[in-house]
Motif scaffolding. Sequence first.
Motif, PDB file in Angstrom:
ATOM      1  N   TYR A 299      -1.004   3.775   1.585  1.00  0.00           N
ATOM      2  CA  TYR A 299       0.333   3.634   2.145  1.00  0.00           C
ATOM      3  C   TYR A 299       1.087   2.603   1.323  1.00  0.00           C
ATOM      4  O   TYR A 299       0.596   1.494   1.120  1.00  0.00           O
ATOM      5  CB  TYR A 299       0.222   3.165   3.603  1.00  0.00           C
ATOM      6  CG  TYR A 299       1.511   3.125   4.362  1.00  0.00           C
ATOM      7  CD1 TYR A 299       1.996   4.252   5.007  1.00  0.00           C
ATOM      8  CD2 TYR A 299       2.249   1.952   4.446  1.00  0.00           C
ATOM      9  CE1 TYR A 299       3.170   4.219   5.732  1.00  0.00           C
ATOM     10  CE2 TYR A 299       3.439   1.905   5.161  1.00  0.00           C
ATOM     11  CZ  TYR A 299       3.900   3.039   5.802  1.00  0.00           C
ATOM     12  OH  TYR A 299       5.072   2.994   6.503  1.00  0.00           O
ATOM     13  N   ALA A 300       2.249   2.979   0.799  1.00  0.00           N
ATOM     14  CA  ALA A 300       3.046   2.041  -0.001  1.00  0.00           C
ATOM     15  C   ALA A 300       4.521   2.386   0.143  1.00  0.00           C
ATOM     16  O   ALA A 300       4.889   3.558   0.286  1.00  0.00           O
ATOM     17  CB  ALA A 300       2.642   2.105  -1.468  1.00  0.00           C
ATOM     18  N   ASN A 301       5.336   1.360   0.117  1.00  0.00           N
ATOM     19  CA  ASN A 301       6.794   1.530   0.180  1.00  0.00           C
ATOM     20  C   ASN A 301       7.239   2.398   1.355  1.00  0.00           C
ATOM     21  O   ASN A 301       8.113   3.250   1.230  1.00  0.00           O
ATOM     22  CB  ASN A 301       7.324   2.106  -1.144  1.00  0.00           C
ATOM     23  CG  ASN A 301       7.020   1.192  -2.307  1.00  0.00           C
ATOM     24  OD1 ASN A 301       7.110  -0.027  -2.193  1.00  0.00           O
ATOM     25  ND2 ASN A 301       6.620   1.774  -3.425  1.00  0.00           N
ATOM     26  N   GLY A 302       6.595   2.183   2.519  1.00  0.00           N
ATOM     27  CA  GLY A 302       7.031   2.841   3.747  1.00  0.00           C
ATOM     28  C   GLY A 302       6.554   4.255   3.968  1.00  0.00           C
ATOM     29  O   GLY A 302       7.013   4.924   4.890  1.00  0.00           O
ATOM     30  N   LYS A 303       5.622   4.754   3.127  1.00  0.00           N
ATOM     31  CA  LYS A 303       5.131   6.115   3.337  1.00  0.00           C
ATOM     32  C   LYS A 303       3.720   6.263   2.788  1.00  0.00           C
ATOM     33  O   LYS A 303       3.274   5.487   1.939  1.00  0.00           O
ATOM     34  CB  LYS A 303       6.051   7.140   2.675  1.00  0.00           C
ATOM     35  CG  LYS A 303       6.107   7.001   1.170  1.00  0.00           C
ATOM     36  CD  LYS A 303       7.036   8.021   0.557  1.00  0.00           C
ATOM     37  CE  LYS A 303       7.027   7.814  -0.964  1.00  0.00           C
ATOM     38  NZ  LYS A 303       7.920   8.671  -1.651  1.00  0.00           N
ATOM     39  N   TYR A 304       3.033   7.294   3.304  1.00  0.00           N
ATOM     40  CA  TYR A 304       1.703   7.589   2.795  1.00  0.00           C
ATOM     41  C   TYR A 304       1.816   8.268   1.436  1.00  0.00           C
ATOM     42  O   TYR A 304       2.546   9.241   1.280  1.00  0.00           O
ATOM     43  CB  TYR A 304       0.926   8.509   3.746  1.00  0.00           C
ATOM     44  CG  TYR A 304       0.183   7.756   4.821  1.00  0.00           C
ATOM     45  CD1 TYR A 304      -0.952   7.020   4.504  1.00  0.00           C
ATOM     46  CD2 TYR A 304       0.612   7.788   6.138  1.00  0.00           C
ATOM     47  CE1 TYR A 304      -1.638   6.315   5.480  1.00  0.00           C
ATOM     48  CE2 TYR A 304      -0.071   7.100   7.131  1.00  0.00           C
ATOM     49  CZ  TYR A 304      -1.195   6.360   6.784  1.00  0.00           C
ATOM     50  OH  TYR A 304      -1.872   5.668   7.750  1.00  0.00           O
ATOM     51  N   ILE A 305       1.073   7.760   0.485  1.00  0.00           N
ATOM     52  CA  ILE A 305       0.913   8.425  -0.803  1.00  0.00           C
ATOM     53  C   ILE A 305      -0.277   9.373  -0.686  1.00  0.00           C
ATOM     54  O   ILE A 305      -0.242  10.489  -1.179  1.00  0.00           O
ATOM     55  CB  ILE A 305       0.705   7.385  -1.923  1.00  0.00           C
ATOM     56  CG1 ILE A 305       1.972   6.542  -2.053  1.00  0.00           C
ATOM     57  CG2 ILE A 305       0.345   8.055  -3.239  1.00  0.00           C
ATOM     58  CD1 ILE A 305       1.827   5.321  -2.903  1.00  0.00           C
TER      59      ILE A 305
ATOM     60  N   LYS B 198       0.159  -7.940  -0.161  1.00  0.00           N
ATOM     61  CA  LYS B 198       1.591  -8.168  -0.373  1.00  0.00           C
ATOM     62  C   LYS B 198       1.817  -9.126  -1.514  1.00  0.00           C
ATOM     63  O   LYS B 198       0.929  -9.731  -2.023  1.00  0.00           O
ATOM     64  CB  LYS B 198       2.285  -8.646   0.882  1.00  0.00           C
ATOM     65  CG  LYS B 198       1.719  -9.919   1.473  1.00  0.00           C
ATOM     66  CD  LYS B 198       2.522 -10.288   2.687  1.00  0.00           C
ATOM     67  CE  LYS B 198       2.059 -11.624   3.233  1.00  0.00           C
ATOM     68  NZ  LYS B 198       2.918 -12.140   4.250  1.00  0.00           N
TER      69      LYS B 198
END
Length: 136
Positions: free
Chosen positions: A116-122, A136
Amino acid sequence: AKFSVFYVLKDGNVGILPGAKFMELLNEGNVQEAIQVGPRLVTNGALTIDPIAEGFSSHKILSSPGARSAIGILPNRQLVFVTTAGATVQQLASVMKQLGAVDAMNSDGGASSGLYANGKYITTPGRDIAVGLLVK
């Protein structure tokens, strides 16, 4: 004590050590965070996959492809987090080396693999995750 350990020291330095060597470092009192998983994939820039020596016996680690996660350390000490939908541990080690990791280890796999990165699941995990690693 055999499994690999990814650690962060109080000064921010990061590394991966075999369990027994990590215990020596832990006793010095400078460890801030640590995760013991494995097996080790890359050591000082070389592929170093020996899951049996680290105490693994499951075919899921020894030979089967599957969803996997890994933690790698680049030469500049930046971290790389990788997930894959279907790779053997050996293939994952090759990916980590190709990404430039000088040290890397396998993390959790299977339905637990998510990124999960930048507000969404990769990479969306295959089940609800109870524990996550936050950076962080």
